[in-house]
Design a protein around this motif. Structure first.
Motif, PDB file in Angstrom:
ATOM      1  N   GLU A  95     122.906 -19.984 -27.832  1.00 18.33           N
ATOM      2  CA  GLU A  95     124.293 -20.243 -28.262  1.00 18.33           C
ATOM      3  C   GLU A  95     124.790 -19.169 -29.219  1.00 18.33           C
ATOM      4  N   ILE A  96     123.881 -18.604 -30.021  1.00 17.07           N
ATOM      5  CA  ILE A  96     124.314 -17.620 -31.022  1.00 17.07           C
ATOM      6  C   ILE A  96     124.070 -16.178 -30.580  1.00 17.07           C
ATOM      7  N   GLY A  97     123.497 -15.988 -29.402  1.00 22.92           N
ATOM      8  CA  GLY A  97     123.230 -14.620 -28.971  1.00 22.92           C
ATOM      9  C   GLY A  97     122.858 -14.501 -27.508  1.00 22.92           C
ATOM     10  N   THR A  98     122.646 -13.267 -27.100  1.00 23.57           N
ATOM     11  CA  THR A  98     122.190 -12.960 -25.755  1.00 23.57           C
ATOM     12  C   THR A  98     120.676 -12.861 -25.788  1.00 23.57           C
ATOM     13  N   VAL A  99     120.010 -13.654 -24.954  1.00 20.22           N
ATOM     14  CA  VAL A  99     118.547 -13.671 -24.939  1.00 20.22           C
ATOM     15  C   VAL A  99     118.033 -12.592 -23.983  1.00 20.22           C
ATOM     16  N   VAL A 100     117.222 -11.691 -24.529  1.00 18.07           N
ATOM     17  CA  VAL A 100     116.662 -10.586 -23.749  1.00 18.07           C
ATOM     18  C   VAL A 100     115.151 -10.775 -23.662  1.00 18.07           C
ATOM     19  N   TYR A 101     114.657 -10.841 -22.446  1.00 19.55           N
ATOM     20  CA  TYR A 101     113.218 -10.970 -22.200  1.00 19.55           C
ATOM     21  C   TYR A 101     112.628  -9.585 -22.014  1.00 19.55           C
ATOM     22  N   LEU A 168     122.285  -4.291 -22.337  1.00 22.95           N
ATOM     23  CA  LEU A 168     123.231  -5.124 -23.070  1.00 22.95           C
ATOM     24  C   LEU A 168     124.657  -4.597 -22.912  1.00 22.95           C
ATOM     25  N   ALA A 169     124.822  -3.277 -23.013  1.00 20.64           N
ATOM     26  CA  ALA A 169     126.145  -2.661 -22.860  1.00 20.64           C
ATOM     27  C   ALA A 169     126.701  -2.952 -21.466  1.00 20.64           C
ATOM     28  N   HIS A 170     125.803  -2.894 -20.480  1.00 20.14           N
ATOM     29  CA  HIS A 170     126.185  -3.187 -19.099  1.00 20.14           C
ATOM     30  C   HIS A 170     126.718  -4.619 -18.958  1.00 20.14           C
ATOM     31  N   GLU A 171     126.156  -5.526 -19.784  1.00 23.08           N
ATOM     32  CA  GLU A 171     126.591  -6.937 -19.763  1.00 23.08           C
ATOM     33  C   GLU A 171     127.779  -7.176 -20.700  1.00 23.08           C
ATOM     34  N   GLY A 172     128.241  -6.118 -21.343  1.00 19.54           N
ATOM     35  CA  GLY A 172     129.375  -6.254 -22.258  1.00 19.54           C
ATOM     36  C   GLY A 172     129.009  -6.750 -23.640  1.00 19.54           C
ATOM     37  N   VAL A 173     127.750  -6.698 -23.991  1.00 21.57           N
ATOM     38  CA  VAL A 173     127.301  -7.123 -25.318  1.00 21.57           C
ATOM     39  C   VAL A 173     127.366  -5.925 -26.252  1.00 21.57           C
ATOM     40  N   LYS A 174     128.055  -6.112 -27.395  1.00 23.75           N
ATOM     41  CA  LYS A 174     128.191  -5.016 -28.371  1.00 23.75           C
ATOM     42  C   LYS A 174     127.292  -5.253 -29.561  1.00 23.75           C
TER      43      LYS A 174
END
Length: 174
Positions: A95-101, A168-174
Motif C-alpha cells: 500500500e505504501i510502495g512498489t514491491v520489487v522482488y 521502476l522508471a519503466h513502471e512510472g515509479v519515481k
C-alpha cells in the motif's frame, strides 16, 4: 495514509536487499530504511537473539507487527527475507510502495551465503532446514507479493541497482 512513493525490496537473504537498497536510494534520491535494523532497534536485540528467544514463529510475529506499522515516505525499504511470511505486513508495504522482488538463482545464493545461522535467517522448518528447502519454500511467496521482479544474477550491486531503477522508471515509479 502514506503516499505510495516508496520502493520495497523483497528477496532471499543474500539477494542484495540491504546493499543494493542503499545504492538504489542514492540513484533515486530517496531515503533508505533497513527493516532488519528497525526491528533490532525496537527490540534492542540482534535478529538472531530475537529468533533464539522467540523461535521462528515468534520472530515472524514481531517482524509482522513492526513492518505493518512502518511509516516511510520517499524511501527504499529493504525488508528481511522472511517478511513474505507476514501477509498483513506485505499488504501494508504494497500500500505504501512498489514491491520489487530481487530474484536470484539457487546457485548464486549458495555462492553468496556462508552461514545462515550468523545472518539471523528465519528457518521455519527448524535449524536442520537446508538452504534449498528455504529457497523452495519462499520462492512462491516472493513471486506472489512482487509488483516488479528483477533478475539480479551475475550483476554487481551497482549494475543491479541501476537495473531496478530502470525497471521502476519503466513502471512510472519515481
Amino acid at each position: 495514509m502514506a503516499e505510495k512513493n516508496n520502493v520495497v525490496l523483497i528477496g532471499m537473504p543474500g539477494s542484495g536487499k540491504s546493499t543494493l537498497g542503499i545504492v538504489l536510494a542514492k540513484i533515486m534520491t530517496k531515503d533508505f530504511v533497513d527493516a532488519d535494523i528497525v526491528i533490532q532497534n525496537q527490540c534492542d536485540k540482534t535478529l538472531q537473539k530475537i529468533i533464539d528467544a522467540c523461535g521462528p514463529e515468534g520472530f515472524i510475529e514481531v517482524e509482522n507487527e513492526i513492518l505493518s506499522k512502518i511509516d516511510a515516505e520517499n524511501s527504499v525499504i529493504a525488508t528481511g527475507g522472511s517478511a513474505v511470511y507476514s501477509d498483513e505486513a506485505m499488504k501494508h508495504l504494497a500500500e505504501i510502495g512498489t514491491v520489487v522482488y530481487l530474484k536470484i538463482s539457487y546457485d548464486q545464493l549458495v555462492h553468496r551465503l556462508s552461514d545462515l545461522q550468523e545472518r539471523g535467517v528465519v528457518l521455519k522448518g527448524g535449524i536442520g532446514m537446508s538452504l534449498k528447502e528455504l529457497y523452495d519454500e519462499r520462492l512462491p511467496l516472493y513471486e506472489q507479493y512482487a509488483g516488479i521482479t528483477v533478475d539480479v544474477n551475475d550483476l554487481t550491486i551497482t549494475a543491479a541497482a541501476r537495473k531496478v531503477a530502470d525497471a521502476l522508471a519503466h513502471e512510472g515509479v519515481k
